[in-house]
Design a protein around this motif. Structure first.
Motif, PDB file in Angstrom:
ATOM      1  N   GLY A   7       3.843  58.449  33.585  1.00  0.00           N
ATOM      2  CA  GLY A   7       4.056  59.791  33.054  1.00  0.00           C
ATOM      3  C   GLY A   7       5.513  60.185  33.207  1.00  0.00           C
ATOM      4  N   ASN A   8       6.076  60.731  32.155  1.00  0.00           N
ATOM      5  CA  ASN A   8       7.471  61.184  32.166  1.00  0.00           C
ATOM      6  C   ASN A   8       7.457  62.689  31.960  1.00  0.00           C
ATOM      7  OD1 ASN A   8      10.137  61.770  31.635  1.00  0.00           O
ATOM      8  ND2 ASN A   8      10.232  60.652  29.694  1.00  0.00           N
ATOM      9  N   TRP A   9       7.681  63.412  33.037  1.00  0.00           N
ATOM     10  CA  TRP A   9       7.610  64.882  32.955  1.00  0.00           C
ATOM     11  C   TRP A   9       8.842  65.489  32.288  1.00  0.00           C
ATOM     12  CZ3 TRP A   9       5.120  67.559  37.867  1.00  0.00           C
ATOM     13  CH2 TRP A   9       3.782  67.142  37.963  1.00  0.00           C
ATOM     14  N   LYS A  10       9.893  64.724  32.097  1.00  0.00           N
ATOM     15  CA  LYS A  10      11.132  65.248  31.511  1.00  0.00           C
ATOM     16  C   LYS A  10      11.587  66.495  32.299  1.00  0.00           C
ATOM     17  CE  LYS A  10       9.733  63.154  27.207  1.00  0.00           C
ATOM     18  NZ  LYS A  10       9.785  63.145  25.759  1.00  0.00           N
ATOM     19  N   MET A  11      12.191  67.464  31.619  1.00  0.00           N
ATOM     20  CA  MET A  11      12.688  68.643  32.349  1.00  0.00           C
ATOM     21  C   MET A  11      11.603  69.725  32.395  1.00  0.00           C
ATOM     22  SD  MET A  11      16.437  70.415  32.063  1.00  0.00           S
ATOM     23  CE  MET A  11      16.105  71.617  30.789  1.00  0.00           C
ATOM     24  N   GLY A  92      17.523  54.426  29.950  1.00  0.00           N
ATOM     25  CA  GLY A  92      17.705  54.242  28.506  1.00  0.00           C
ATOM     26  C   GLY A  92      16.699  54.975  27.650  1.00  0.00           C
ATOM     27  N   HIS A  93      16.091  56.030  28.194  1.00  0.00           N
ATOM     28  CA  HIS A  93      15.205  56.831  27.343  1.00  0.00           C
ATOM     29  C   HIS A  93      16.001  57.339  26.135  1.00  0.00           C
ATOM     30  CE1 HIS A  93      12.665  60.088  25.928  1.00  0.00           C
ATOM     31  NE2 HIS A  93      11.666  59.498  26.570  1.00  0.00           N
ATOM     32  N   SER A  94      15.337  57.464  25.006  1.00  0.00           N
ATOM     33  CA  SER A  94      16.078  57.851  23.782  1.00  0.00           C
ATOM     34  C   SER A  94      16.741  59.215  23.930  1.00  0.00           C
ATOM     35  CB  SER A  94      15.155  57.836  22.565  1.00  0.00           C
ATOM     36  OG  SER A  94      14.123  58.771  22.726  1.00  0.00           O
ATOM     37  N   TYR A 162       8.574  50.409  24.563  1.00  0.00           N
ATOM     38  CA  TYR A 162       8.893  50.618  23.145  1.00  0.00           C
ATOM     39  C   TYR A 162       8.502  52.042  22.785  1.00  0.00           C
ATOM     40  CZ  TYR A 162       8.280  50.856  18.134  1.00  0.00           C
ATOM     41  OH  TYR A 162       8.345  51.281  16.820  1.00  0.00           O
ATOM     42  N   GLU A 163       9.504  52.851  22.465  1.00  0.00           N
ATOM     43  CA  GLU A 163       9.256  54.256  22.136  1.00  0.00           C
ATOM     44  C   GLU A 163       9.965  54.613  20.832  1.00  0.00           C
ATOM     45  OE1 GLU A 163       8.126  56.760  25.784  1.00  0.00           O
ATOM     46  OE2 GLU A 163      10.302  56.741  25.642  1.00  0.00           O
ATOM     47  N   PRO A 164       9.242  54.547  19.706  1.00  0.00           N
ATOM     48  CA  PRO A 164       9.874  54.956  18.450  1.00  0.00           C
ATOM     49  C   PRO A 164      10.311  56.417  18.548  1.00  0.00           C
ATOM     50  CG  PRO A 164       7.507  54.494  18.122  1.00  0.00           C
ATOM     51  CD  PRO A 164       7.832  54.177  19.552  1.00  0.00           C
ATOM     52  N   TRP A 166      10.881  58.681  16.462  1.00  0.00           N
ATOM     53  CA  TRP A 166      10.168  59.604  15.567  1.00  0.00           C
ATOM     54  C   TRP A 166       8.744  59.898  16.047  1.00  0.00           C
ATOM     55  CZ3 TRP A 166       5.925  57.116  13.509  1.00  0.00           C
ATOM     56  CH2 TRP A 166       5.957  55.723  13.542  1.00  0.00           C
ATOM     57  N   ALA A 167       8.287  59.180  17.040  1.00  0.00           N
ATOM     58  CA  ALA A 167       6.932  59.416  17.562  1.00  0.00           C
ATOM     59  C   ALA A 167       6.962  60.248  18.834  1.00  0.00           C
ATOM     60  CB  ALA A 167       6.233  58.085  17.830  1.00  0.00           C
ATOM     61  N   ILE A 168       8.149  60.458  19.395  1.00  0.00           N
ATOM     62  CA  ILE A 168       8.243  61.163  20.680  1.00  0.00           C
ATOM     63  C   ILE A 168       8.111  62.664  20.467  1.00  0.00           C
ATOM     64  CG2 ILE A 168       9.763  61.718  22.605  1.00  0.00           C
ATOM     65  CD1 ILE A 168      10.885  58.888  22.410  1.00  0.00           C
ATOM     66  N   GLY A 169       7.083  63.228  21.057  1.00  0.00           N
ATOM     67  CA  GLY A 169       6.886  64.685  21.014  1.00  0.00           C
ATOM     68  C   GLY A 169       6.521  65.221  19.645  1.00  0.00           C
ATOM     69  N   THR A 170       6.165  64.358  18.707  1.00  0.00           N
ATOM     70  CA  THR A 170       5.902  64.798  17.334  1.00  0.00           C
ATOM     71  C   THR A 170       4.426  64.798  16.990  1.00  0.00           C
ATOM     72  OG1 THR A 170       6.071  62.523  16.532  1.00  0.00           O
ATOM     73  CG2 THR A 170       8.093  63.844  16.525  1.00  0.00           C
ATOM     74  N   GLY A 206       5.258  53.993  24.078  1.00  0.00           N
ATOM     75  CA  GLY A 206       5.435  55.417  24.337  1.00  0.00           C
ATOM     76  C   GLY A 206       5.718  56.182  23.059  1.00  0.00           C
ATOM     77  N   GLY A 207       5.227  57.418  23.001  1.00  0.00           N
ATOM     78  CA  GLY A 207       5.429  58.275  21.832  1.00  0.00           C
ATOM     79  C   GLY A 207       4.102  58.871  21.397  1.00  0.00           C
ATOM     80  N   SER A 208       3.872  60.151  21.784  1.00  0.00           N
ATOM     81  CA  SER A 208       2.653  60.872  21.383  1.00  0.00           C
ATOM     82  C   SER A 208       1.360  60.182  21.796  1.00  0.00           C
ATOM     83  CB  SER A 208       2.665  61.138  19.872  1.00  0.00           C
ATOM     84  OG  SER A 208       3.711  62.027  19.553  1.00  0.00           O
ATOM     85  N   VAL A 209       1.381  59.526  22.964  1.00  0.00           N
ATOM     86  CA  VAL A 209       0.119  59.000  23.514  1.00  0.00           C
ATOM     87  C   VAL A 209      -0.670  60.181  24.065  1.00  0.00           C
ATOM     88  CG1 VAL A 209      -0.952  57.514  25.250  1.00  0.00           C
ATOM     89  CG2 VAL A 209       1.160  56.779  24.106  1.00  0.00           C
ATOM     90  N   LYS A 210      -1.935  60.249  23.725  1.00  0.00           N
ATOM     91  CA  LYS A 210      -2.807  61.332  24.191  1.00  0.00           C
ATOM     92  C   LYS A 210      -4.209  60.778  24.395  1.00  0.00           C
ATOM     93  CE  LYS A 210      -2.666  62.785  19.402  1.00  0.00           C
ATOM     94  NZ  LYS A 210      -1.584  63.115  18.547  1.00  0.00           N
ATOM     95  N   ALA A 226       1.364  52.396  28.964  1.00  0.00           N
ATOM     96  CA  ALA A 226       1.886  53.498  28.157  1.00  0.00           C
ATOM     97  C   ALA A 226       2.889  54.316  28.961  1.00  0.00           C
ATOM     98  CB  ALA A 226       0.741  54.394  27.698  1.00  0.00           C
ATOM     99  N   LEU A 227       3.878  54.843  28.245  1.00  0.00           N
ATOM    100  CA  LEU A 227       4.801  55.825  28.815  1.00  0.00           C
ATOM    101  C   LEU A 227       4.472  57.148  28.121  1.00  0.00           C
ATOM    102  CD1 LEU A 227       7.143  56.554  30.653  1.00  0.00           C
ATOM    103  CD2 LEU A 227       8.724  55.638  28.950  1.00  0.00           C
ATOM    104  N   VAL A 228       4.022  58.104  28.909  1.00  0.00           N
ATOM    105  CA  VAL A 228       3.424  59.321  28.363  1.00  0.00           C
ATOM    106  C   VAL A 228       4.283  60.529  28.721  1.00  0.00           C
ATOM    107  CG1 VAL A 228       1.326  60.727  28.311  1.00  0.00           C
ATOM    108  CG2 VAL A 228       1.158  58.257  28.786  1.00  0.00           C
ATOM    109  N   GLY A 229       4.688  61.304  27.735  1.00  0.00           N
ATOM    110  CA  GLY A 229       5.482  62.506  27.996  1.00  0.00           C
ATOM    111  C   GLY A 229       4.585  63.720  28.153  1.00  0.00           C
ATOM    112  N   GLY A 230       4.483  64.516  27.088  1.00  0.00           N
ATOM    113  CA  GLY A 230       3.781  65.796  27.125  1.00  0.00           C
ATOM    114  C   GLY A 230       2.394  65.743  27.754  1.00  0.00           C
ATOM    115  N   ALA A 231       1.653  64.694  27.412  1.00  0.00           N
ATOM    116  CA  ALA A 231       0.264  64.611  27.897  1.00  0.00           C
ATOM    117  C   ALA A 231       0.170  64.182  29.358  1.00  0.00           C
ATOM    118  CB  ALA A 231      -0.542  63.659  27.014  1.00  0.00           C
TER     119      ALA A 231
HETATM  120  P1  PGA Z   1       5.629  62.147  24.323  1.00  0.00           P
HETATM  121  O1  PGA Z   1       6.935  61.537  25.017  1.00  0.00           O
HETATM  122  O2  PGA Z   1       4.425  61.452  24.931  1.00  0.00           O
HETATM  123  O3  PGA Z   1       5.665  63.618  24.642  1.00  0.00           O
HETATM  124  O4  PGA Z   1       5.723  61.854  22.860  1.00  0.00           O
HETATM  125  C1  PGA Z   1       6.998  60.185  25.365  1.00  0.00           C
HETATM  126  C2  PGA Z   1       8.323  59.886  26.030  1.00  0.00           C
HETATM  127  O5  PGA Z   1       9.353  60.418  25.604  1.00  0.00           O
HETATM  128  O6  PGA Z   1       8.388  59.113  27.008  1.00  0.00           O
END
Ligand code: PGA
Length: 249
Positions: A7-11, A92-94, A162-164, A166-170, A206-210, A226-231
């Protein structure tokens, strides 16, 4: 290797977010996870998150400096993360590449710093939407991988994510076929360069995994987690994703 759900909580996250760590810990205690689990909270919460997890959940950083110490105001070294109880760090996160101008060479030096401190490096690569639409996704990610992964990789000290972009947070995700194609490409590059070690190294998506798409994604060939942001911010959602891990991967 077991899949890794990170899980990547970001800021995101003040002190009250530690309740989510405690809730996740309770969920995992009642239902031992079919995967390795890691949470990367903001650095300000790391020590308290480690205490709240009580050894049940591994903790990581979201970035580190390449140097061990020095006059680098605002930066955090891999050794400091380790000292705070981290066992891994994302490099190296995008969002780092985009907003902080991080290059492949810098990312590689951060991965080396992670290893120096005894942390696992989660090294991220991924193409933008334009790059995918113009048919260059494999080439772009292959180049990022070659430049961002230093010599010295082992299956234990590194996971590639692998985190496209365009899929991150979208809310949009690639198709299973697109994920499979990219993961096969990354696998091939790792094996060409590192042999058997490259075959064992985990490649995360990684990218919009829920919860609603995790089971399908985690069953795609060569997806090592998986690398999971928001979820990952809510224990209920993150726990549901963890439960989707594929124990046979
Ligand atoms: P997301 O972010 O799950 O919110 O799309 C993934 C990430 O940036 O690692």
């Amino acid at each position: 290797m077991r899949q890794l759900i990170a899980g990547n909580w970001k800021m995101h996250g003040l002190g009250d977010a530690l309740g989510e760590i405690e809730a996740l810990k309770r969920m995992l205690a009642g239902n031992p996870p079919p995967a390795d689990v890691l949470v990367c909270p903001p650095a300000t919460l790391l020590t308290r998150a480690v205490a709240a997890a009580g050894g049940a959940i591994a903790m990581g950083g979201q970035d580190c400096h390449s140097e061990q110490k020095g006059a680098f105001t605002g930066d955090i070294s891999a050794e400091m993360l380790k000292d705070a109880g981290a066992s891994a760090v994302i490099v190296g996160h995008s969002e780092r590449r985009q907003y902080h101008g991080e290059t492949d060479g810098l990312v590689a030096s951060k991965a080396r710093a992670a290893w120096r401190a005894g942390l696992m490096a989660i090294i991220c690569v991924g193409e933008t939407e334009d790059q995918r639409d113009s048919g260059h996704a494999l080439h772009i990610c292959g180049n990022q991988l070659a430049g961002s992964v230093p010599d010295g990789l082992t299956a234990e000290n590194t996971a590639v994510a692998y985190e496209p972009v365009w899929a991150i947070g979208t809310g949009r995700t690639p198709t299973s076929r697109e994920i499979e194609e990219m993961h096969a490409h990354v696998r091939q590059s790792l094996v060409r360069r590192f042999g058997e070690i490259g075959r064992r190294t985990r490649i995360l998506y990684g990218g919009s995994v829920k919860p609603s798409n995790a089971a399908e994604i985690l069953r795609v060939a060569d997806v090592g987690g998986a690398l999971v942001g928001g979820a990952s911010l809510k224990a209920a959602e993150f726990g549901a994703i963890i439960a989707c891990a594929n124990p046979d991967a």
